[in-house]
Design an enzyme around this catalytic site. Structure first.
Site, PDB file in Angstrom:
ATOM      1  N   SER A 108      12.661  -4.059   6.571  1.00 17.44           N
ATOM      2  CA  SER A 108      11.921  -4.644   7.695  1.00 17.44           C
ATOM      3  C   SER A 108      12.580  -4.298   9.016  1.00 17.44           C
ATOM      4  O   SER A 108      13.816  -4.279   9.111  1.00 17.44           O
ATOM      5  CB  SER A 108      11.889  -6.170   7.533  1.00 17.44           C
ATOM      6  OG  SER A 108      11.517  -6.780   8.754  1.00 17.44           O
ATOM      7  N   TYR A 131       7.325  -2.421  13.573  1.00 16.55           N
ATOM      8  CA  TYR A 131       6.410  -3.079  14.506  1.00 16.55           C
ATOM      9  C   TYR A 131       6.499  -2.268  15.788  1.00 16.55           C
ATOM     10  O   TYR A 131       7.552  -1.686  16.090  1.00 16.55           O
ATOM     11  CB  TYR A 131       6.869  -4.515  14.794  1.00 16.55           C
ATOM     12  CG  TYR A 131       6.647  -5.490  13.658  1.00 16.55           C
ATOM     13  CD1 TYR A 131       5.373  -5.734  13.163  1.00 16.55           C
ATOM     14  CD2 TYR A 131       7.715  -6.196  13.105  1.00 16.55           C
ATOM     15  CE1 TYR A 131       5.178  -6.641  12.124  1.00 16.55           C
ATOM     16  CE2 TYR A 131       7.522  -7.107  12.079  1.00 16.55           C
ATOM     17  CZ  TYR A 131       6.246  -7.327  11.593  1.00 16.55           C
ATOM     18  OH  TYR A 131       6.046  -8.224  10.581  1.00 16.55           O
ATOM     19  N   THR A 157       3.162  -1.666  10.323  1.00 18.91           N
ATOM     20  CA  THR A 157       2.443  -2.912  10.004  1.00 18.91           C
ATOM     21  C   THR A 157       1.336  -3.104  11.041  1.00 18.91           C
ATOM     22  O   THR A 157       1.606  -3.147  12.244  1.00 18.91           O
ATOM     23  CB  THR A 157       3.423  -4.094   9.993  1.00 18.91           C
ATOM     24  OG1 THR A 157       4.397  -3.822   8.977  1.00 18.91           O
ATOM     25  CG2 THR A 157       2.728  -5.407   9.687  1.00 18.91           C
ATOM     26  N   LYS A 233       0.261  -0.582   6.793  1.00 18.74           N
ATOM     27  CA  LYS A 233       0.374  -1.760   5.924  1.00 18.74           C
ATOM     28  C   LYS A 233      -0.420  -2.890   6.545  1.00 18.74           C
ATOM     29  O   LYS A 233      -0.139  -3.294   7.684  1.00 18.74           O
ATOM     30  CB  LYS A 233       1.847  -2.155   5.806  1.00 18.74           C
ATOM     31  CG  LYS A 233       2.104  -3.493   5.141  1.00 18.74           C
ATOM     32  CD  LYS A 233       3.602  -3.737   5.009  1.00 18.74           C
ATOM     33  CE  LYS A 233       3.926  -5.064   4.358  1.00 18.74           C
ATOM     34  NZ  LYS A 233       3.745  -6.206   5.273  1.00 18.74           N
ATOM     35  N   HIS A 257      -0.142  -9.605   4.455  1.00 18.30           N
ATOM     36  CA  HIS A 257       1.135 -10.066   5.005  1.00 18.30           C
ATOM     37  C   HIS A 257       1.618 -11.330   4.272  1.00 18.30           C
ATOM     38  O   HIS A 257       2.168 -12.245   4.885  1.00 18.30           O
ATOM     39  CB  HIS A 257       0.975 -10.340   6.507  1.00 18.30           C
ATOM     40  CG  HIS A 257       2.209 -10.080   7.328  1.00 18.30           C
ATOM     41  ND1 HIS A 257       2.284  -9.095   8.281  1.00 18.30           N
ATOM     42  CD2 HIS A 257       3.422 -10.684   7.342  1.00 18.30           C
ATOM     43  CE1 HIS A 257       3.480  -9.115   8.852  1.00 18.30           C
ATOM     44  NE2 HIS A 257       4.192 -10.070   8.299  1.00 18.30           N
TER      45      HIS A 257
HETATM   46  C1  FNR Z   1       7.027 -10.897   5.306  1.00 13.69           C
HETATM   47  N1  FNR Z   1       6.257  -9.758   5.480  1.00 13.69           N
HETATM   48  C2  FNR Z   1       6.623  -8.820   6.419  1.00 13.69           C
HETATM   49  N2  FNR Z   1       5.882  -7.702   6.580  1.00 13.69           N
HETATM   50  C3  FNR Z   1       6.247  -6.766   7.474  1.00 13.69           C
HETATM   51  O1  FNR Z   1       5.562  -5.758   7.596  1.00 13.69           O
HETATM   52  N3  FNR Z   1       7.371  -6.930   8.234  1.00 13.69           N
HETATM   53  C4  FNR Z   1       8.162  -8.023   8.130  1.00 13.69           C
HETATM   54  O2  FNR Z   1       9.172  -8.134   8.808  1.00 13.69           O
HETATM   55  C5  FNR Z   1       7.768  -9.027   7.212  1.00 13.69           C
HETATM   56  N4  FNR Z   1       8.499 -10.165   7.082  1.00 13.69           N
HETATM   57  C6  FNR Z   1       8.153 -11.103   6.135  1.00 13.69           C
HETATM   58  C7  FNR Z   1       8.951 -12.217   5.977  1.00 13.69           C
HETATM   59  C8  FNR Z   1       8.658 -13.125   4.965  1.00 13.69           C
HETATM   60  C9  FNR Z   1       9.537 -14.317   4.787  1.00 13.69           C
HETATM   61  C10 FNR Z   1       7.544 -12.924   4.117  1.00 13.69           C
HETATM   62  C11 FNR Z   1       7.231 -13.869   2.999  1.00 13.69           C
HETATM   63  C12 FNR Z   1       6.740 -11.823   4.299  1.00 13.69           C
HETATM   64  C13 FNR Z   1       5.127  -9.493   4.560  1.00 13.69           C
HETATM   65  C14 FNR Z   1       5.608  -8.760   3.311  1.00 13.69           C
HETATM   66  O3  FNR Z   1       5.947  -7.433   3.608  1.00 13.69           O
HETATM   67  C15 FNR Z   1       4.535  -8.709   2.217  1.00 13.69           C
HETATM   68  O4  FNR Z   1       3.340  -8.253   2.779  1.00 13.69           O
HETATM   69  C16 FNR Z   1       4.305 -10.051   1.520  1.00 13.69           C
HETATM   70  O5  FNR Z   1       5.494 -10.796   1.434  1.00 13.69           O
HETATM   71  C17 FNR Z   1       3.747  -9.819   0.127  1.00 13.69           C
HETATM   72  O6  FNR Z   1       3.386 -11.013  -0.465  1.00 13.69           O
HETATM   73  P1  FNR Z   1       4.293 -11.840  -1.516  1.00 13.69           P
HETATM   74  O7  FNR Z   1       4.847 -10.874  -2.532  1.00 13.69           O
HETATM   75  O8  FNR Z   1       5.365 -12.491  -0.697  1.00 13.69           O
HETATM   76  O9  FNR Z   1       3.322 -12.802  -2.091  1.00 13.69           O
END
Ligand code: FNR
Length: 365
Positions: A108, A131, A157, A233, A257
């Protein structure tokens, strides 16, 4: 540790008992009424499996290849932010676990460890999640660093022009502990600068720095400044999948997300097929959201995904047992996936077919 964890969900309960309420809620919760969060899981349980019997399954190969990279299984690590909230080793532990499992990890841009530190953990196939910030020079610098430190692709993203309304973070007045930073952004921007319009520091952070004007032209711009393949994404419709192809992206991740952005969007597994149809094999389509069982992985592949990404289970397991926990999550999913394949009668990822699953739409025909 004598703790016997037998499935991925158990880590969530154990993490809840171990973490502060503010940290756990940050990882666990979705936006607003959690409708999409529940649906991400429930939609998987509405899909049925259609096993074929009397197939010789004495040898099963779960290995696959993703964008030209051989990995041991189609189960990869999604980018989730702030792993040091879960464990002091943060993303370094995650990177080691992904490498040990011989799978791919997306780091990330909001990680607490830098690309350089993660690269220094040793070899591994890693993509960098991006981002786009108001100051485009920051984006250019991040992309250069990703290239320099051996990241193999940029994952843009596209579902976060603003942060979704995460009410738990607002209520908890979420604030990153002072010893944790957005390590990839250190020195690139004033990390203290944020408008204080929300009680959640995350929302204020995003409001201050994310570029809300991001659009398809910028996807083309991003590709013009790097030789790395760019994936998007956060695609949930066939229409946007077609636009992504027109913009020249090399891969699509169907994602909502983790249900943290717009509530009431469908579960990702429910829209995977429409995206796959629109893409017609021209680029790989991946999925994240609600993957907690090997059978979920199988269902996603049967509906056309080239692989899946796992989000929350990784930081939960980190919180409970550090690198060993993250390693175990990947191992459990791999074992369950392999068992699912055996019981369905397929011996390799290539043998997984649409006919192996029955969706609600199929039943209505
Ligand atoms: C995320 N996600 C996310 N996506 C992204 O593109 N950049 C990021 O920094 C983050 N940070 C983030 C933090 C936390 C705590 C969560 C739970 C999620 C989204 C992540 O990449 C992904 O899309 C989801 O977490 C997938 O779903 P599940 O497996 O958590 O159900």
């Amino acid at each position: 540790m004598s703790l016997e964890v037998v499935n991925v969900d158990e880590y969530e309960l154990l993490a809840k008992a171990k973490m502060s309420k503010m940290a756990f809620d940050y990882f666990a919760r979705g936006s607003e009424d959690q409708v999409s969060l529940r649906e991400n899981r429930e939609a998987f349980s509405r899909i049925r499996l259609r096993p074929r019997i009397l197939v010789d399954v004495s040898n099963i190969d779960v290995a696959t290849s993703v964008m030209g990279f051989k990995i041991s299984m189609p189960i990869m690590v999604a980018p989730t932010a702030h792993h040091k909230l879960a464990h002091p080793e943060g993303e370094l532990a995650t990177a080691r676990a992904a490498s040990a499992a011989d799978t791919l990890m997306i780091l990330s841009s909001s990680a607490n460890c830098s690309m350089e530190e993660v690269a220094a953990t040793g070899p591994g196939v890693r993509f960098f999640q991006l981002y786009v910030y108001k100051d485009r020079n920051i984006t250019i610098t991040l992309v250069r660093r990703a290239e320099q430190f051996g990241f193999k692709a940029i994952v843009l993203t596209v579902d976060t022009p603003r942060l979704g309304r995460r009410e738990a973070d607002i209520k908890n007045r979420f604030k990153l502990p002072s010893h944790l930073v957005y390590k990839n952004l250190e020195g690139l921007m004033n990390l203290e600068q944020m408008d204080k319009s929300s009680h959640s520091e995350l929302a204020s952070w995003a409001d201050s720095h994310f570029d809300r004007s991001l659009n398809w032209k910028d996807v083309e711009w991003l590709q013009s400044i790097t030789h790395l393949p760019v994936l998007v994404k956060g695609i949930l419709t066939a229409e946007d999948a077609s636009l992504a192809l027109q913009a020249g992206v090399k891969g699509i991740i169907v994602s909502n997300h983790g249900a943290r952005q717009l509530d009431h969007v469908p579960a990702t597994i429910s829209v995977l097929e429409e995206v796959v149809y629109a893409v017609r094999g021209r680029v790989p389509v991946f999925l994240d959201g609600g993957i907690r069982r090997g059978s979920d992985v199988f269902k996603a592949l049967a509906l056309g995904a080239s692989g899946v990404f796992v989000g929350r289970p990784v930081p939960y397991a980190l919180a409970v047992d550090g690198e060993a926990g993250a390693t175990k999550v990947l191992q459990m999913l791999r074992d369950e996936f392999e068992l699912t394949m055996a019981l369905i009668g397929v011996r390799s990822v290539k043998e997984i077919r649409r006919q192996h699953v029955l969706t609600e739409q199929d039943s209505m025909k």
